[in-house]
Design a protein around this motif. Structure first.
Motif, mmCIF file in Angstrom:
data_model
loop_
_atom_site.group_PDB
_atom_site.id
_atom_site.type_symbol
_atom_site.label_atom_id
_atom_site.label_comp_id
_atom_site.label_asym_id
_atom_site.label_seq_id
_atom_site.Cartn_x
_atom_site.Cartn_y
_atom_site.Cartn_z
ATOM 1 N N LYS A 3 -4.299 6.034 8.047
ATOM 2 C CA LYS A 3 -3.276 6.787 8.772
ATOM 3 C C LYS A 3 -1.887 6.464 8.211
ATOM 4 O O LYS A 3 -1.063 7.349 7.979
ATOM 5 C CB LYS A 3 -3.334 6.440 10.265
ATOM 6 N N PHE A 4 -1.657 5.185 7.992
ATOM 7 C CA PHE A 4 -0.373 4.751 7.420
ATOM 8 C C PHE A 4 -0.198 5.335 6.015
ATOM 9 O O PHE A 4 0.889 5.806 5.653
ATOM 10 C CB PHE A 4 -0.337 3.224 7.384
ATOM 11 N N TYR A 38 -2.297 3.257 15.213
ATOM 12 C CA TYR A 38 -2.929 2.996 13.916
ATOM 13 C C TYR A 38 -4.384 2.563 14.065
ATOM 14 O O TYR A 38 -5.275 3.181 13.510
ATOM 15 C CB TYR A 38 -2.124 1.956 13.129
ATOM 16 N N CYS A 39 -4.627 1.505 14.844
ATOM 17 C CA CYS A 39 -6.003 0.986 14.895
ATOM 18 C C CYS A 39 -6.747 1.378 16.158
ATOM 19 O O CYS A 39 -7.951 1.151 16.255
ATOM 20 C CB CYS A 39 -6.007 -0.534 14.731
ATOM 21 N N LEU A 62 -7.701 -3.125 6.133
ATOM 22 C CA LEU A 62 -7.014 -3.200 7.434
ATOM 23 C C LEU A 62 -7.176 -1.901 8.229
ATOM 24 O O LEU A 62 -7.095 -0.804 7.666
ATOM 25 C CB LEU A 62 -5.525 -3.498 7.242
ATOM 26 N N GLU A 63 -7.368 -2.056 9.536
ATOM 27 C CA GLU A 63 -7.544 -0.876 10.394
ATOM 28 C C GLU A 63 -6.242 -0.101 10.512
ATOM 29 O O GLU A 63 -5.174 -0.693 10.655
ATOM 30 C CB GLU A 63 -8.023 -1.317 11.785
ATOM 31 N N GLY A 64 -6.355 1.204 10.443
ATOM 32 C CA GLY A 64 -5.170 2.057 10.537
ATOM 33 C C GLY A 64 -4.519 2.305 9.182
ATOM 34 O O GLY A 64 -3.527 3.031 9.087
ATOM 35 N N ALA A 65 -5.090 1.707 8.118
ATOM 36 C CA ALA A 65 -4.478 1.822 6.786
ATOM 37 C C ALA A 65 -4.436 3.272 6.301
ATOM 38 O O ALA A 65 -3.452 3.711 5.700
ATOM 39 C CB ALA A 65 -5.237 0.954 5.781
ATOM 40 N N LEU A 95 0.854 -1.198 0.000
ATOM 41 C CA LEU A 95 0.000 0.000 0.000
ATOM 42 C C LEU A 95 0.886 1.243 0.000
ATOM 43 O O LEU A 95 0.588 2.231 -0.688
ATOM 44 C CB LEU A 95 -0.913 -0.013 1.238
ATOM 45 N N ALA A 96 1.973 1.177 0.750
ATOM 46 C CA ALA A 96 2.881 2.335 0.833
ATOM 47 C C ALA A 96 3.369 2.734 -0.559
ATOM 48 O O ALA A 96 3.364 3.916 -0.923
ATOM 49 C CB ALA A 96 4.061 2.003 1.745
ATOM 50 N N ASN A 125 -6.124 -7.461 12.444
ATOM 51 C CA ASN A 125 -6.506 -6.655 11.283
ATOM 52 C C ASN A 125 -5.870 -5.269 11.279
ATOM 53 O O ASN A 125 -6.280 -4.402 10.507
ATOM 54 C CB ASN A 125 -8.032 -6.497 11.231
ATOM 55 N N GLU A 140 3.389 -4.438 5.137
ATOM 56 C CA GLU A 140 3.808 -3.077 4.764
ATOM 57 C C GLU A 140 5.130 -2.718 5.470
ATOM 58 O O GLU A 140 5.431 -3.267 6.522
ATOM 59 C CB GLU A 140 2.732 -2.070 5.183
ATOM 60 N N ILE A 159 -3.082 -2.574 10.462
ATOM 61 C CA ILE A 159 -2.104 -2.385 9.386
ATOM 62 C C ILE A 159 -0.675 -2.633 9.880
ATOM 63 O O ILE A 159 0.192 -3.048 9.105
ATOM 64 C CB ILE A 159 -2.257 -0.966 8.761
ATOM 65 N N GLU A 184 0.844 8.872 6.107
ATOM 66 C CA GLU A 184 2.264 9.023 6.467
ATOM 67 C C GLU A 184 3.175 8.826 5.250
ATOM 68 O O GLU A 184 4.310 9.268 5.252
ATOM 69 C CB GLU A 184 2.649 7.990 7.546
#
Lengths: 308, 171
Positions: free
Chosen positions: A118-119, B159-160, A113-116, A93-94, B131, B138, B133, A122
């Motif tokens: 935000k990542f 993140y989550c 995915l959770e937090g994706a 994804l990055a 789940n 990554e 990230i 960044e």
């Protein structure tokens, strides 16, 4: 370029917005409404390009972002779920974000995915708008829900019931948090197995109660219904057991007070009978339209174009 | 018996470290870092947090379940010839909030302080949310925001948003 300070560069989570930020977006959305309806023309985002990166299926979120961008004179590149899945097999994804960021001015991302988001932010040279990250956040949905309540009912002094899948619905999780900024009473109505996880209530100061629909139907102003989502269940048997257990039909509406409205993030399956559509209480189609002016307000904010 | 236990602890803290039967528990160091009052059983995780492993060249000694009047039992870690930075040492507070640090130079304590949890830690804690990230392929390091809740150290995934209180299970 406007001199007005940009309130946020990325839109990742409703938690990052203050009440003032939220009210500002809702006010901007109201100004954009005639443009969203096609009654007025605007070219404020002319020359800007949006990329819709949807690694999970979506119809209304993707299309309403596209409509919002195009009605403001901008352009859109779409990456379909199929293309996204083939990219996801070979590329991080990055890397995808870094590459696409070179082609466009803003990225709208849905990722499992959770937090994706935000990542992604960044790793991005351009603003990222979170259009859903797994069971995490979907802030533009929350903002359009708030806008709908503001337009079709009232935000302060209202009683709002959230019903259905309160455990897995990211829409509900974000909305509860945002509603506590306002003077609302919130009722949580769900099967035992789909109750709201305690962690979502931690740190919230609102008036939040668990209830049965029957107990509160006569006094609530807004009933927000969510789909019991099959894909969030660990197994099909569990899904079948609870699906259809909470259904709104014309019988339900017999006891509601004047001005009562029903909302739903859509798509619905069986949880709202089509007889409700013509009852005068349904607002879910207006709600889906309001996604356009609200997303216009978000896009104009992150792209730093605030003059209509 | 109580007197003997106190004596052992005093000896440990003095850096002499001998039991009453004269067996050496942990040797005195000339220069380096002593981490005392580690929650019993956590010394191995302290080494992990500090990145002390098979490639470490410094002499490292560790004592577990040493009697302590203050804590009942405690662990101690000594790293010879290395002055570990305060930022690194504060990460120990995630699992051993009562730990105290003595920096030793020429057998003398030159600095003594208690650890306090950092606001953010990267790479140390694995997010229990499968789940999240941060658990994907990554190029990403875990990142947790640390705060106190009812005097307990809590870590929240940046993140989550997953919150954990039993941090030691995820290091």
């Amino acid at each position: 370029m406007s001199e007005v300070r940009r309130r946020f560069r990325h839109l990742i989570s409703i938690d990052e917005l203050s009440k003032e930020d939220i009210l500002y977006i809702l006010k901007k959305a109201e100004e954009f409404e005639p443009i969203a309806r096609g009654e007025k023309k605007s070219r404020i985002l002319e020359g800007k390009i949006l990329a819709n990166l949807f690694f999970e299926p979506s119809t209304r979120t993707r299309m309403s972002f596209e409509s919002a961008m195009k009605r403001l004179g901008g352009d859109v590149l779409n990456m379909t779920a199929q293309e996204a899945s083939s990219i996801a097999k070979g590329e991080t994804l990055a890397d995808t974000i870094r590459v696409v960021g070179n082609y466009v001015d803003v990225i709208v991302l849905r990722y499992p995915l959770e937090g994706a988001a935000k990542f992604a932010a960044e790793n991005s040279s351009v603003p990222v708008i979170n259009a859903g990250d797994g069971a995490g956040q979907h802030p533009s949905q929350t903002l359009l829900d708030l806008y709908t309540i503001k337009k079709e009912s009232k935000l302060d002094g209202s009683k709002i019931a959230l019903m259905g899948d309160l455990k897995y619905s990211r829409t509900v999780h974000s909305l509860i948090k945002a509603l506590t900024y306002f003077d609302t009473e919130i009722y949580l109505i769900s099967p035992q197995i789909l109750r709201l996880p305690e962690e979502f209530l931690e740190g919230l100061n609102g008036k939040i109660y668990e209830a049965e629909l029957d107990e509160v139907i006569e006094e609530i102003d807004v009933l927000y219904v969510t789909r019991i989502q099959k894909e969030r269940f660990p197994d099909e048997e569990e899904y079948r057991r609870v699906a259809g257990s909470y259904v709104i039909n014309s019988d339900t509406l017999k006891r509601v007070k004047s001005g009562f409205i029903v909302m739903h993030p859509l798509p619905r399956v069986n949880e709202i009978s089509s007889s409700v559509d013509i009852s005068g209480h349904a607002r879910y189609f207006e709600q889906s339209f309001y996604g356009v002016p609200v997303r216009m307000a978000i896009l104009s904010e992150v792209l730093d174009e605030v003059d209509t | 018996m109580k007197t003997d236990m106190n004596k052992i602890e005093k000896d440990c803290e003095d850096g002499i470290k001998k039991e009453t039967n004269k067996h050496l528990i942990i040797s005195k160091i000339k220069d380096g870092t002593v981490i005392d009052h580690i929650t019993s059983g956590m010394a191995i995780l302290v080494l992990k947090i500090l990145g002390i492993g098979v490639n470490t060249r410094e002499a490292v000694s560790m004592a577990m379940n040493v009697p302590s009047s203050k804590m009942g039992k405690k662990d101690i870690v000594k790293v010879e010839g290395k002055f570990i930075s305060e930022d690194e040492l504060n990460k120990i507070a995630l699992i051993a909030p009562q730990a105290t640090i003595n920096l030793i130079e020429n057998f003398k304590i030159t600095k003594k302080f208690e650890v306090s949890p950092p606001k953010v830690v990267e790479r140390i804690i694995s997010c229990p949310n499968r789940n999240c990230i941060s658990n994907s392929r990554e190029p990403i390091s875990s990142r947790f925001n640390i705060y106190l809740e009812d005097n307990k150290v809590i870590a929240k995934c940046d993140y989550c948003g997953k919150k954990i209180s039993n941090i030691e299970k995820f290091i």
